[in-house]
Every structure is written in structure tokens, then in C-alpha cells.
Design an enzyme around this catalytic site. Structure first.
Site, short mmCIF file in Angstrom:
data_model
loop_
_atom_site.label_atom_id
_atom_site.label_comp_id
_atom_site.label_asym_id
_atom_site.label_seq_id
_atom_site.Cartn_x
_atom_site.Cartn_y
_atom_site.Cartn_z
N HIS A 137 62.24 45.86 39.98
CA HIS A 137 61.31 45.99 41.09
C HIS A 137 61.82 45.31 42.36
CE1 HIS A 137 58.69 46.53 37.53
NE2 HIS A 137 58.09 47.41 38.29
N GLU A 148 60.69 38.41 37.59
CA GLU A 148 62.05 38.87 37.91
C GLU A 148 62.85 37.79 38.63
OE1 GLU A 148 62.09 42.80 39.57
OE2 GLU A 148 61.00 43.65 37.87
N ARG A 182 33.57 30.98 54.40
CA ARG A 182 32.46 31.76 53.85
C ARG A 182 31.13 31.04 54.02
NH1 ARG A 182 34.18 35.47 49.98
NH2 ARG A 182 32.01 36.15 49.98
#
Length: 273
Positions: free
Chosen positions: A15, A85, A227
Site C-alpha cells: 500500500h 507496513e 464541543r
């Protein structure tokens, strides 16, 4: 039998399209590929090494310390692929560099949050280990990030982060046409009462995988929204990038002092200039 192009153990990773020669031992992990340019702007030099899908990788140096950056895209599934990876090609230290929503009223937009541990509300890490396994940040990485923020004079907070799989329902926001997930109306209040500092989408998976594999990891995020107060601004993005880059330099110095002292881990009895 898988073909060579799909072999996850190949020298060039499937990837990320990187090999061991493409990356340093420490890699910064932003989500947004466009954030890469803002990170490398602080470095002494850099070279783009790979770009495949959401994964964009550059390697260079910061104050003489080798350093790399790989964007992961949004969310824990793609972040876990990056950790897998990169670990396969020899990376041993990961620092998530991102943005977040704060849920404590004293936290301002533009402040930094340095994660000490994370609530694993994402599902990726559940596929690796039992759900009560902690997502803990490495204490050396946390110490380096705190020291970097102090040296740079940036306002910061340390504490527990919650990582979600969903930007909307999973973070207590309404979905399309006002849809509300079960328990969404009390989610932020519950986390606030538990002294959780912020919400984002990758840290807990990165920390969990690093711990499972005996590697170092941490996270630093810039507050874009609070928030609790309702304030929102995309401000201070470069602060997390600069802090993580300086932390990489400090980690390299810490590792050098450890080697000279014959110590396995950084501790309060050691010091760096």
C-alpha cells in the site's frame, strides 16, 4: 497463493510503496496527505519517496535528526495499514500528527493535546487484541512531545484521547437528516465526566499496534473545535507539526544519552541539553 504484487511481506510495501531505504526510524503520521507539505516546511531538507492512494511519504532531517512522514488518510483502518507496513521496513517510532475536537471547557482552539492513552472506540484494534487491552502512549514519546511544546511556547494539554470510527454518529453528532445513533446524546458528557480531553479517529489504533509490536508511539493534535463551547476554527495546524518534528530531534538525543549511560529506558535521572 498470492502474487508478488500482493505479498504483504515484500521488500516494497504493497500500500505505501516504500522500502527500508525510503524511511527513517521515526515517522510522523498525519491523516491528510496535504498536511505533509506543512510538516516538511519545518525540516532542514526533504525528498518525496512515495505516493500511492492516501499514503504519501517524505524523508529528510530536522536539526540533524533523520525523520519521515507518511499520511494515513482518515480513520484507524488505513492508519493501521501504515503502521503495519512501516514496521515491516524497520520503523520503530510513530507520532500521530493531527487535529481533534476538545471536550473540556478550558481547552482553546489552537491548543495542542498530547495523548497519554486512548479510549478504543474504533474497531480496528479490536481485530488485533481483546477490548480491555490499553492503548497507551510510550512515555518517552510523551516526554519528548511535552518538552517540544514547552520549548516552542505552545499551550498544550496532556491526557486521555477517544478515537472513533465515525466523524458523525460515532462522535455524538447528528447524521444525515438529523439521524442520531443510540447513546449519541450523552456520549460527549460521559467522556467529559471521565476527564477525556479530546476526540479524533486514529490514535488508539496506532498506540495499540505499537504496543503489541514493542514499538514507540504517541500523538499530538491541534484543537480545531471545542464541543463544550461550540467554538470551531481550523487554526494552529502547524503547531502540532512543529512540535512533533522537534520531538523527533529530542528523541534522537534521548536515545543517544541512553546509549551512553547504558540505560534501556529514558528516566528522570538522565538529561539532555
Amino acid at each position: 497463493m498470492t502474487s508478488d504484487s500482493e505479498d504483504p511481506n515484500a521488500d516494497v510495501q504493497y500500500h505505501l510503496e516504500v522500502s527500508a531505504d525510503d524511511v527513517a526510524d521515526t515517522v510522523l503520521l498525519p491523516g491528510n496527505p496535504e498536511r505533509l507539505e506543512k510538516i516538511v516546511a519545518f525540516w532542514d531538507d526533504h525528498e518525496i519517496r512515495a505516493h500511492h492512494r492516501e499514503y504519501r511519504t517524505a524523508t529528510g532531517s530536522y536539526e540533524g535528526a533523520p525523520i519521515s512522514v507518511t499520511s494515513t488518510g482518515i480513520g484507524s483502518p488505513s492508519a493501521a495499514i501504515a503502521v503495519e507496513e512501516l514496521a515491516r521496513v524497520g520503523v520503530d517510532t510513530f507520532i500521530r500528527v493531527g487535529s481533534c475536537g476538545a471536550i473540556q471547557p478550558e481547552m482553546d482552539v489552537g491548543d495542542l493535546v498530547i495523548t497519554s492513552g486512548a479510549v478504543r472506540q474504533e474497531g480496528t484494534s479490536d481485530e488485533y487484541v481483546r477490548e480491555d487491552y490499553p492503548a497507551a502512549a510510550d512515555h518517552e514519546v510523551v516526554a519528548a512531545l511535552v518538552a517540544a511544546a514547552e520549548r516552542l511556547g505552545y499551550d498544550y494539554h496532556t491526557g486521555v484521547t477517544m478515537s472513533a470510527d465515525s466523524f458523525y454518529a460515532g462522535q455524538g453528532r447528528p447524521g444525515f437528516d438529523g439521524f442520531e445513533a443510540a447513546g449519541a446524546d450523552g456520549l460527549v458528557d460521559e467522556l467529559k465526566e471521565a476527564n477525556v480531553k479530546n476526540i479524533e479517529m486514529e490514535a488508539s489504533a496506532i498506540l495499540t499496534l505499537a504496543n503489541l509490536y514493542g514499538l514507540r508511539a504517541g500523538a499530538v493534535c491541534t484543537v480545531y473545535a471545542n464541543r463544550e463551547t461550540g467554538e470551531f476554527r481550523t487554526e494552529g495546524e502547524s503547531r502540532a507539526a512543529e512540535t512533533a518534528s522537534l520531538a523527533t530531534h529530542l528523541l534522537a538525543k534521548m536515545d543517544e544519552v541512553k546509549r551512553e549511560a547504558g540505560a534501556d529506558r529514558w528516566h528522570a535521572g538522565l538529561s539532555i541539553e
